[in-house]
Design a protein around this motif. Sequence first.
Motif, PDB file in Angstrom:
ATOM      1  N   ALA A 407     -65.599   5.063 -16.470  1.00 21.79           N
ATOM      2  CA  ALA A 407     -65.411   6.411 -15.682  1.00 21.79           C
ATOM      3  C   ALA A 407     -64.316   6.517 -14.947  1.00 21.79           C
ATOM      4  N   MET A 408     -63.370   7.817 -14.818  1.00 21.63           N
ATOM      5  CA  MET A 408     -62.204   7.774 -14.120  1.00 21.63           C
ATOM      6  C   MET A 408     -62.040   9.246 -13.299  1.00 21.63           C
ATOM      7  N   THR A 409     -61.080   9.177 -12.479  1.00 19.95           N
ATOM      8  CA  THR A 409     -60.893  10.620 -11.987  1.00 19.95           C
ATOM      9  C   THR A 409     -60.110  11.239 -13.018  1.00 19.95           C
ATOM     10  N   VAL A 410     -60.088  12.648 -12.942  1.00 18.07           N
ATOM     11  CA  VAL A 410     -59.165  13.441 -13.880  1.00 18.07           C
ATOM     12  C   VAL A 410     -57.697  12.862 -13.594  1.00 18.07           C
ATOM     13  N   GLY A 411     -57.324  12.965 -12.492  1.00 17.92           N
ATOM     14  CA  GLY A 411     -55.965  12.749 -12.177  1.00 17.92           C
ATOM     15  C   GLY A 411     -55.802  11.204 -12.653  1.00 17.92           C
ATOM     16  N   ASN A 412     -56.465  10.271 -12.219  1.00 14.54           N
ATOM     17  CA  ASN A 412     -56.110   9.168 -13.100  1.00 14.54           C
ATOM     18  C   ASN A 412     -55.894   9.018 -14.470  1.00 14.54           C
ATOM     19  N   PHE A 413     -56.924   9.944 -15.001  1.00 13.29           N
ATOM     20  CA  PHE A 413     -56.721  10.073 -16.572  1.00 13.29           C
ATOM     21  C   PHE A 413     -55.576  10.481 -17.189  1.00 13.29           C
ATOM     22  N   ILE A 414     -54.981  11.608 -16.452  1.00 17.25           N
ATOM     23  CA  ILE A 414     -53.835  12.389 -16.898  1.00 17.25           C
ATOM     24  C   ILE A 414     -52.531  11.670 -16.176  1.00 17.25           C
ATOM     25  N   GLY A 415     -52.522  10.514 -15.398  1.00 19.79           N
ATOM     26  CA  GLY A 415     -51.489   9.946 -14.835  1.00 19.79           C
ATOM     27  C   GLY A 415     -51.184  10.267 -13.288  1.00 19.79           C
ATOM     28  N   THR A 416     -51.824  11.041 -12.942  1.00 19.75           N
ATOM     29  CA  THR A 416     -51.550  11.304 -11.473  1.00 19.75           C
ATOM     30  C   THR A 416     -52.770  10.688 -10.482  1.00 19.75           C
ATOM     31  N   TYR A 417     -52.235   9.569  -9.506  1.00 18.04           N
ATOM     32  CA  TYR A 417     -53.285   9.030  -8.757  1.00 18.04           C
ATOM     33  C   TYR A 417     -54.040   9.808  -8.076  1.00 18.04           C
ATOM     34  N   SER A 418     -55.412   9.522  -8.065  1.00 24.04           N
ATOM     35  CA  SER A 418     -56.327  10.324  -7.269  1.00 24.04           C
ATOM     36  C   SER A 418     -57.605   9.625  -6.910  1.00 24.04           C
ATOM     37  N   THR A 419     -58.334   9.861  -5.875  1.00 21.26           N
ATOM     38  CA  THR A 419     -59.682   9.359  -5.486  1.00 21.26           C
ATOM     39  C   THR A 419     -60.758  10.299  -5.887  1.00 21.26           C
ATOM     40  N   ARG A 420     -61.733   9.869  -5.857  1.00 21.66           N
ATOM     41  CA  ARG A 420     -62.956  10.580  -6.163  1.00 21.66           C
ATOM     42  C   ARG A 420     -63.265  11.495  -5.305  1.00 21.66           C
ATOM     43  N   SER A 421     -63.529  12.943  -5.623  1.00 26.59           N
ATOM     44  CA  SER A 421     -63.874  13.828  -4.629  1.00 26.59           C
ATOM     45  C   SER A 421     -65.404  14.477  -4.909  1.00 26.59           C
ATOM     46  N   VAL A 422     -65.903  13.542  -5.748  1.00 32.00           N
ATOM     47  CA  VAL A 422     -67.550  13.739  -6.208  1.00 32.00           C
ATOM     48  C   VAL A 422     -68.179  12.534  -6.472  1.00 32.00           C
ATOM     49  N   PHE A 442     -55.192  10.844 -29.993  1.00 28.41           N
ATOM     50  CA  PHE A 442     -55.219  12.148 -30.372  1.00 28.41           C
ATOM     51  C   PHE A 442     -56.319  12.989 -29.545  1.00 28.41           C
ATOM     52  N   VAL A 443     -57.211  12.280 -29.461  1.00 31.21           N
ATOM     53  CA  VAL A 443     -58.378  12.627 -28.520  1.00 31.21           C
ATOM     54  C   VAL A 443     -58.168  12.840 -27.071  1.00 31.21           C
ATOM     55  N   SER A 444     -57.527  11.807 -26.712  1.00 30.09           N
ATOM     56  CA  SER A 444     -57.053  11.779 -25.374  1.00 30.09           C
ATOM     57  C   SER A 444     -56.116  12.822 -24.958  1.00 30.09           C
ATOM     58  N   LYS A 445     -55.085  12.856 -25.692  1.00 31.01           N
ATOM     59  CA  LYS A 445     -53.878  14.231 -25.603  1.00 31.01           C
ATOM     60  C   LYS A 445     -54.609  15.392 -25.799  1.00 31.01           C
ATOM     61  N   MET A 446     -55.523  15.482 -26.532  1.00 32.99           N
ATOM     62  CA  MET A 446     -55.929  16.877 -26.665  1.00 32.99           C
ATOM     63  C   MET A 446     -56.929  17.354 -25.501  1.00 32.99           C
ATOM     64  N   MET A 447     -57.653  16.249 -24.783  1.00 29.16           N
ATOM     65  CA  MET A 447     -58.456  16.214 -23.410  1.00 29.16           C
ATOM     66  C   MET A 447     -57.633  16.874 -22.429  1.00 29.16           C
ATOM     67  N   LYS A 448     -56.438  16.158 -22.488  1.00 26.06           N
ATOM     68  CA  LYS A 448     -55.549  16.501 -21.454  1.00 26.06           C
ATOM     69  C   LYS A 448     -55.147  17.924 -21.307  1.00 26.06           C
ATOM     70  N   ASP A 459     -60.787  27.183 -10.662  1.00 25.22           N
ATOM     71  CA  ASP A 459     -60.158  26.252  -9.704  1.00 25.22           C
ATOM     72  C   ASP A 459     -60.541  25.033  -9.793  1.00 25.22           C
ATOM     73  N   CYS A 460     -61.889  24.799  -9.771  1.00 25.60           N
ATOM     74  CA  CYS A 460     -62.609  23.477  -9.725  1.00 25.60           C
ATOM     75  C   CYS A 460     -61.820  22.513 -10.894  1.00 25.60           C
ATOM     76  N   PHE A 461     -61.268  22.980 -11.984  1.00 26.67           N
ATOM     77  CA  PHE A 461     -60.720  22.075 -12.954  1.00 26.67           C
ATOM     78  C   PHE A 461     -59.370  21.823 -12.703  1.00 26.67           C
ATOM     79  N   GLY A 462     -58.899  22.257 -11.547  1.00 23.33           N
ATOM     80  CA  GLY A 462     -57.749  21.758 -10.789  1.00 23.33           C
ATOM     81  C   GLY A 462     -57.897  20.476  -9.849  1.00 23.33           C
ATOM     82  N   ASP A 463     -59.294  19.923  -9.708  1.00 22.63           N
ATOM     83  CA  ASP A 463     -59.632  19.294  -8.722  1.00 22.63           C
ATOM     84  C   ASP A 463     -59.165  17.887  -9.450  1.00 22.63           C
TER      85      ASP A 463
END
Length: 528
Positions: A407-422, A442-448, A459-463
């Motif tokens: 598992a990892m945060t959305v931010g860490n997945f897309i390259g912006t360091y972030s800590t868990r909010s959940v 190609f899967v990771s890129k499309m997910m991003k 808005d929650c997807f911006g977290d």
Amino acid sequence: MPIIVMNIKTPLDVSEAEIIAASLKETGIGKRHVLAASIYKTSLDARKRERTRDGIRLVSSVLLSLDSDRLERELSKRQNVRYFEELELSPTISGRKSDGRVVIAGFGPAGMFAALILSEYGYKPIVLERGGSVDERLAKISEYWSGGELDENTNVQFGEGGAGTFSDGKLTTRINDPLCRYVLQKFVDFGAPESILRTAKPHLGTDNLREIVRNIRNRIIENGGEVRLHSELTGIAFEGERIAKISTASGEIETSALILAIGHSARDTFEMLLDSGIRLEPKPFSVGARIEHTQESVDRSLYGDYAGSPLLPKGEYQLSYRRPDGRACYTFCMCPGGMVVASASEKGTIVTNGMSMYSRDGKNANAAVVVSVTPDDFGHGALDGVRFASEIEKKAYLMSSSSSAPAMTVGNFIGTYSTRSVEPSYKPGVIESDLNKLFPEFVSKMMKEGLAKFAHEMDCFGDMGAVLTAPETRTSSPVRIRRDENMRAIGTENIIPCGEGAGYAGGIMSAAVDGIKAALEVMRSFAP
């Protein structure tokens, strides 16, 4: 014949009587003409939540029985009015005798409804289910979620009720089939809340499903059918194009017809069928991860200032994004107030899914965020999609070195360091891992790309602290068992593939409908 008056818009806090009154006002019908009235369906329209005090509104359909056929006929010509036709099964039952019993492989939604319908019309089907009862499943699954050993036959994927038993129990579907209403009524008959008949997005919850499955099994047995748990289909024997016998670990069964309702995770059964000459082909499916937000943040994103109102259901969503080249990223199987659950069916693998109780009262919400994959991505061999998914599941296990999920945060997945909010809900736990190394690029890129698009819609997807837990690989079957216009497996006389595993359904409702159609085809072809 009763009529349905559609698209009746009212504020949230109105009574059933007020909604019915609004439908009469809309159509100009006097109360004196109404013999009976009830709410048929209700949904929410939250699109204008920020513009008016009554921005979130109920949108209802009302079922009316009138004292005048002429009046009903006139009203039915209007755009927002249609006749209501109660579906009753009227099967054609063949007089053609055939040796052996009807055998149904699999006791998920397709197999359950096929067996139930057949048993109600004088057939005595034998159901083979490789896993255990609902109660056995609950015990085995709880042990696995606590860090114990996985039982490869009794788990989230296999056992009485199928994979849907340990899910949110959604009853929404994209198919427009009169049998859907029939399935809903059957669920109510076996213990589901009557509200599922009136809600636009009905769900049962895993807690209700467990009891319903038990009740359906007991009814099949009362009607003379058999449900053989811990009994796997291991082989088939042909006489020409007709299957004559099937094999299980406990012996052979003379078979008049075989309904294959095996589910999307029966990988060894797919191999057996292929080796037996059954025609299988790869089909598109999707892979990705489960995203978790707090339910509160989902509600705020959907309802704005109305979030938290006791008049509103737990917020749920369905988002999608498609590139011009056809590649898609979308959310799937959203579970309000639910949890991400360990759903492997093979040792040495990690698989995730989502589950909710009927109350949907958990702190978190989760959904799959998945990317479509096709045979052009993984190969055109019949089982190449199975292998593609299996490789991701095994890689996830090696990344975590345990039964914990990567598992990892959305931010860490897309390259912006972030800590868990959940706080992740997955049991026995998650381990911080780079999901970019788990999936093909190609899967990771499309997910991003998809996550970026969804952040503009909710808005929650911006977290950036939302958590991704992986992998989600069992969105649908990677295989289709080819069948003809009479539902027969190509080149056979009496094998009927149906449901999700055979590649002809995508969820509880569509699988149940396909199971009923399989039963009707058996009745049309063979006598009890």
